[in-house]
Design a protein around this motif. Structure first.
Motif, short mmCIF file in Angstrom:
data_model
loop_
_atom_site.label_atom_id
_atom_site.label_comp_id
_atom_site.label_asym_id
_atom_site.label_seq_id
_atom_site.Cartn_x
_atom_site.Cartn_y
_atom_site.Cartn_z
N PHE A 145 -12.41 1.11 2.22
CA PHE A 145 -12.93 1.94 1.14
C PHE A 145 -11.84 2.81 0.53
CE2 PHE A 145 -17.11 1.23 3.28
CZ PHE A 145 -17.74 0.66 2.19
N PHE A 146 -10.90 3.27 1.35
CA PHE A 146 -9.81 4.09 0.84
C PHE A 146 -8.92 3.29 -0.10
CE2 PHE A 146 -5.35 5.45 1.32
CZ PHE A 146 -5.45 6.73 0.80
N LEU A 147 -8.54 2.06 0.31
CA LEU A 147 -7.68 1.23 -0.52
C LEU A 147 -8.41 0.77 -1.78
CD1 LEU A 147 -5.98 -0.96 2.24
CD2 LEU A 147 -4.96 0.93 0.96
N TYR A 148 -9.70 0.49 -1.65
CA TYR A 148 -10.46 0.01 -2.79
C TYR A 148 -10.58 1.08 -3.87
CZ TYR A 148 -13.92 -2.86 -5.20
OH TYR A 148 -14.57 -3.64 -6.12
N SER A 149 -10.62 2.34 -3.46
CA SER A 149 -10.77 3.44 -4.41
C SER A 149 -9.44 4.00 -4.89
CB SER A 149 -11.59 4.58 -3.79
OG SER A 149 -10.94 5.08 -2.63
N LEU A 150 -8.34 3.55 -4.30
CA LEU A 150 -7.02 4.08 -4.67
C LEU A 150 -6.59 3.51 -6.01
CD1 LEU A 150 -4.92 5.96 -3.30
CD2 LEU A 150 -3.72 3.90 -2.57
N PRO A 151 -6.22 4.35 -7.00
CA PRO A 151 -5.79 3.83 -8.30
C PRO A 151 -4.55 2.95 -8.18
CG PRO A 151 -6.23 6.19 -8.39
CD PRO A 151 -6.25 5.80 -6.94
N ALA A 152 -4.49 1.92 -9.01
CA ALA A 152 -3.39 0.98 -8.93
C ALA A 152 -2.05 1.64 -9.25
CB ALA A 152 -3.63 -0.20 -9.89
N PHE A 153 -2.02 2.55 -10.23
CA PHE A 153 -0.76 3.19 -10.58
C PHE A 153 -0.26 4.09 -9.46
CE2 PHE A 153 -3.94 6.23 -11.96
CZ PHE A 153 -3.41 7.45 -11.61
N LEU A 154 -1.19 4.75 -8.75
CA LEU A 154 -0.78 5.60 -7.63
C LEU A 154 -0.25 4.75 -6.49
CD1 LEU A 154 -0.57 8.37 -6.33
CD2 LEU A 154 -2.96 8.16 -5.62
N MET A 155 -0.90 3.62 -6.23
CA MET A 155 -0.41 2.70 -5.21
C MET A 155 1.01 2.25 -5.54
SD MET A 155 -1.41 0.83 -2.47
CE MET A 155 -3.17 0.52 -2.62
N ALA A 156 1.26 1.92 -6.80
CA ALA A 156 2.58 1.46 -7.20
C ALA A 156 3.64 2.55 -7.02
CB ALA A 156 2.54 0.99 -8.65
N VAL A 157 3.31 3.76 -7.40
CA VAL A 157 4.27 4.87 -7.27
C VAL A 157 4.57 5.14 -5.80
CG1 VAL A 157 4.59 7.34 -7.66
CG2 VAL A 157 3.62 5.91 -9.46
N LEU A 158 3.57 5.12 -4.95
CA LEU A 158 3.79 5.36 -3.52
C LEU A 158 4.67 4.27 -2.92
CD1 LEU A 158 0.20 6.48 -2.40
CD2 LEU A 158 2.23 7.92 -2.69
N LEU A 159 4.44 3.02 -3.33
CA LEU A 159 5.25 1.92 -2.82
C LEU A 159 6.71 2.06 -3.28
CD1 LEU A 159 2.83 -1.10 -3.31
CD2 LEU A 159 3.56 -0.11 -1.15
N LYS A 160 6.91 2.47 -4.50
CA LYS A 160 8.27 2.67 -4.98
C LYS A 160 9.00 3.75 -4.18
CE LYS A 160 8.20 1.27 -9.84
NZ LYS A 160 8.49 1.71 -11.22
N GLU A 161 8.29 4.85 -3.93
CA GLU A 161 8.93 5.99 -3.28
C GLU A 161 9.20 5.74 -1.81
OE1 GLU A 161 10.66 9.57 -2.61
OE2 GLU A 161 10.12 8.70 -4.55
N PHE A 162 8.18 5.25 -1.08
CA PHE A 162 8.29 5.20 0.38
C PHE A 162 8.73 3.84 0.91
CE2 PHE A 162 5.21 8.61 -0.44
CZ PHE A 162 5.85 9.65 0.23
N VAL A 163 8.51 2.77 0.15
CA VAL A 163 8.92 1.45 0.62
C VAL A 163 10.27 1.06 0.04
CG1 VAL A 163 8.32 -1.00 0.71
CG2 VAL A 163 6.52 0.73 0.95
N ALA A 164 10.39 1.10 -1.28
CA ALA A 164 11.64 0.66 -1.89
C ALA A 164 12.76 1.67 -1.66
CB ALA A 164 11.42 0.44 -3.39
N ILE A 165 12.59 2.88 -2.18
CA ILE A 165 13.66 3.88 -2.07
C ILE A 165 13.89 4.26 -0.61
CG2 ILE A 165 14.36 6.20 -2.73
CD1 ILE A 165 12.76 5.85 -5.29
#
Length: 510
Positions: A145-165
């Motif tokens: 339910f948490f992932l389903y409600s998470l906005p796509a743009f916020l998911m993308a920004v979090l992935l950029k910050e914590f996974v890529a960088i």
């Protein structure tokens, strides 16, 4: 069946025509393709406006323009005529030329995300249904339910910050402290004991083994500088292939079925032999070489299952094919890892990309360019995967619970069938019936492009084409996008209807 297909095709064509008219009118009357020129200070502003009006036929009323566009679409149905005309963009590029490129980028992006979402979502959904109201079930429900409600743009920004960088910074000094390895090991132990279940003693044993194994592997990877020079190696490859053989046989046929175990074992042994024998060939391989090797490997695995199969050849052929596919995937992954040091140097130590679909000017063999594609698509793939995974988990859990409460499952258990047979052969197949609708819808929708995800990661796919067309008031690319989406949505929903009959013999089309 033939009359049913013809009726569906006729209705689908009428729906596409009507929907295209509505879409064309909405965009034509709401967007102004001359807006950028009207505010321009160019001395030849009048000539530029006149040229664009002539190019896009803006002097024709939108309903008549739609008829002209529809005539160009009709030419696409003429085989071998090469007269397909979907209009031009504002920049005077043919839509029929840019549409395949955008569709190819989208297919490349969403294919792996969709496959992983289905495999992981269905698997975890089944496990949580079998562990209903357990701690694992509650945690997965919360995460879904948490992932389903998470906005796509916020998911993308979090992935950029914590996974890529974050990961790129980690690769500058790839050392894992012992306390971090212990924490990760404890988390892995909690997950594994929840998945395997059992009494308290079994859970504690599973937790201890998983914790020690995970922490030990992480510390070993850190000590051997594995993150800079990765690879599976012969020992790990043999262990993984053996685990694949045992796991596939246990799931499909049961370890007591010796013929199935022999078929899987032979397929795994052939894969290990190929792993050592084909290393020189991989250095000069192309995509065509890999495709040919994959076809040959599947044919060999089918032959192994056939000759070893005995009275249940179909089952053993499936086991051999699955073992071959998984083993081949592991071999490809190992070969890609061998190219990592070269790619790491070519990207100046920052391999995980945050934008684009390829590194400009990168040169290298198939493995280096393959790694480049992977590192550019890994973040958007994870973003799409996490969102789709949530829905598949919930649907598969609900479907499995519904099937497990039906009479034929109770009858199968009363007859003394093993629980593996009840779940895999009876419940699993019936659980897939309602899931086909969701899969068909997702395939059609994802081929349309993940508009937000593609914009955030600057991937020139279908969603990016649609969004940029709307921004500029460029009607023809938007209609090209619509045409692909409409055809794909209708096609895959039609295939979903046909798949009902394949999964459920009670369904008859009249």
């Amino acid at each position: 069946m033939a009359s049913f297909i013809l009726r569906r095709l006729l209705v689908s064509v009428l729906i596409i025509i009507a929907a295209s008219f509505l879409m064309y009118m909405l965009v034509a009357y709401s967007a102004d393709p001359l807006q950028d020129l009207r505010s321009s200070n160019s001395p030849n502003k009048t000539q530029l406006i006149a040229a664009r009006v002539q190019l896009l036929q803006l002097d024709v009323a939108p309903p008549l323009r739609w008829l002209l566009w529809l005539g160009g679409v009709a030419k696409c149905l003429i085989p071998f005529a090469n007269q397909c005309d979907l209009g031009s963009t504002i920049s005077n590029a043919k839509v029929v030329d840019i549409l395949p490129q955008a569709l190819g980028s989208t297919v490349q992006l969403v294919t792996l995300a969709l496959v992983l979402a289905i495999l992981l979502g269905v698997t975890i959904g089944i496990v949580t249904a079998l562990r209903q109201y357990s701690g694992l079930d509650n945690v997965v429900t919360f995460l879904s339910f948490f992932l389903y409600s998470l906005p796509a743009f916020l998911m993308a920004v979090l992935l950029k910050e914590f996974v890529a960088i974050g990961f790129n910074n980690f690769l500058a000094h790839p050392t894992i402290p012992w306390w971090v390895a212990v924490i990760i090991g404890v988390v892995a132990g909690l997950i594994w004991q929840s998945l395997i279940g059992g009494d308290r003693r079994r859970r504690l044993t599973t937790f201890a083994v998983a914790t020690v194994a995970t922490a030990g592997v992480l510390l070993l990877m850190s000590a051997t500088n594995w993150f800079l020079v990765p690879g599976l190696g012969p020992v790990v490859m043999i262990i993984l292939v053996a685990a694949t053989v045992i796991g596939t046989t246990a799931l499909i046929a049961g370890l007591q079925n010796r013929r199935a175990l022999i078929a899987g074992g032979i397929a795994g042994a052939v894969a290990i032999i190929c792993y050592f024998a084909l290393q020189p060939l991989f250095d000069v391989s192309t995509i065509g070489t890999i495709v040919i090797l994959a076809i040959v490997a599947i044919l060999v695995s089918l032959a192994i299952g056939w000759f070893v199969g005995g009275y249940d050849r179909g089952q053993n052929m499936r086991i051999a094919v699955i073992v071959t596919i998984v083993s081949g995937f592991l071999i490809i992954v190992d070969r890609l890892m061998q190219a990592w040091p070269t790619y790491f140097d070519d990207t100046n130590g920052r391999p995980i990309a945050t934008v684009g679909s390829a590194t400009p000017g990168l040169e290298g063999d198939m493995w280096v360019t393959g790694l480049d594609t992977f590192t550019h698509l890994v973040l958007p793939t994870i973003a799409l995967l996490l969102i789709s995974f949530a829905s598949y988990t919930r649907y598969s859990r609900a479907g499995m619970l519904e099937v497990l409460n039906q009479d034929f499952i109770r009858t199968a258990r009363a007859k003394g069938l093993p629980e593996r047979t009840v779940i895999v052969r009876h419940a699993f197949r019936n659980m897939l019936i309602p899931l086909t609708t969701l899969v068909a819808f997702d395939v059609g929708a994802l081929l349309g492009g993940a508009i937000i995800t593609e914009r955030v990661f600057a991937i020139p796919g279908m969603g990016f084409l649609f969004a940029s067309g709307l921004d500029r008031g460029d009607l023809n690319p938007v209609m090209g996008y619509f045409l692909v989406i409409a055809v794909m949505a209708i096609l895959f929903n039609f295939l979903a209807d046909l798949s009902y009959a394949a999964l459920d013999p009670r369904v008859r089309v009249r």
